[in-house]
Write an enzyme that holds these catalytic residues in place. Structure first.
Site, PDB file in Angstrom:
ATOM      1  N   CYS A  73       2.385   2.383  -1.330  1.00 18.31           N
ATOM      2  CA  CYS A  73       3.214   1.189  -1.446  1.00 18.31           C
ATOM      3  C   CYS A  73       3.382   0.861  -2.922  1.00 18.31           C
ATOM      4  O   CYS A  73       2.404   0.591  -3.621  1.00 18.31           O
ATOM      5  CB  CYS A  73       2.512   0.033  -0.726  1.00 18.31           C
ATOM      6  N   CYS A 177      10.498   1.956  -3.448  1.00 16.08           N
ATOM      7  CA  CYS A 177       9.728   1.380  -2.340  1.00 16.08           C
ATOM      8  C   CYS A 177       9.663   2.468  -1.290  1.00 16.08           C
ATOM      9  O   CYS A 177      10.668   3.147  -1.036  1.00 16.08           O
ATOM     10  CB  CYS A 177      10.436   0.142  -1.785  1.00 16.08           C
TER      11      CYS A 177
END
Ligand code: DGL
Length: 243
Positions: A73, A177
């Site tokens: 992440c 992302c």
């Protein structure tokens, strides 16, 4: 040799895009994936909230005795991973960062967009990276709602159209992302035929290097994947990892 698992986490399904690349490079390892969709999106949390969330995820993963934890992440890496590393000095962590340097190294004259969550784009850590490697034709675009739309299986096209319609002649999109590789088709519909850069291959090289360097490669000859979550999310994640 070490047959303990490699653990992954993300705010949901996004980290599967990284896990897929790592499994390709290291198929004989055991993997655990924790999709923390309950707390999705990470990108709209403040630093204190996110630290508490990630601390909870990491302490749960430690129960599985992992030999390495991949923070799959960008947002958690940018906002809290440095503090998490301090709290767990004995754990080897690998973080995920938007591949701004790849544009700097290889596509310096191209028109590029770095697409991130709000948390990543606003973070000090990303700011330092971006200021160091930003090229003349490279823009940061934050997409605060995109990870949530993807996680909830909603159509991301109308949102991406509004967000990106003013960008023309874009050559490169850095997917900052881990959820964003899942909307490449929608991005192409808005921007045309762009080249995508994400962190998957870089992370898999880094994991491989750290396992080799620390003599932690598995001695087994068949790996497996254990996903922590309900059947629906397990199926979605397997669909991405084994596609
Ligand atoms: N997939 C994550 C990332 O790479 C988090 C997205 C979010 O939950 O906001 O940034």
């Amino acid at each position: 040799m070490d047959n303990r698992p490699i653990a992954f986490f993300d705010s949901g399904i996004g980290g599967s895009t990284i896990l897929k690349e790592v499994i390709k490079a290291l198929p004989n390892e055991k993997y655990i994936y924790y999709p923390d969709s309950v707390n999705n999106p990470y990108g709209n949390k403040n630093k204190e909230e996110l630290f508490t969330i990630v601390d909870g995820v990491v302490s749960k993963l430690i129960e599985y005795n992992p030999k390495l934890i991949v923070c799959a992440c960008n947002t958690a890496t940018a906002m809290v991973l440095d503090d998490i590393r301090k709290k767990y000095p004995d754990i080897i962590f690998v973080g995920t960062e938007p591949a701004v340097k790849v544009v700097y190294d290889s596509f310096r004259d191209k028109n590029a967009i770095i697409l991130t969550t709000k948390g990543t784009g606003d973070s000090e850590k990303f700011g330092e990276l971006f200021n160091k490697y930003k090229t003349k034709n490279c823009s940061l675009v934050e997409a605060p709602l995109l990870a949530g739309l993807i996680e909830n299986e909603e159509d991301a096209y109308p949102y991406l159209y509004q967000l990106l319609k003013s960008y023309t002649n874009i050559d490169i999109v850095v997917l900052g992302c881990t959820h964003f590789p899942l909307v490449k088709d929608e991005l192409i519909r808005v921007l045309g035929p762009v080249k995508f850069i994400d962190g998957g291959e870089g992370i898999s090289r880094r994991v491989q290097f750290l396992l080799e360097e620390n003599h932690l490669l598995s001695s087994g000859d068949s790996g497996n994947l254990d996903i922590i979550g309900d059947e629906k999310i397990k199926e979605r994640i397997k669909g991405i990892v084994y596609s």
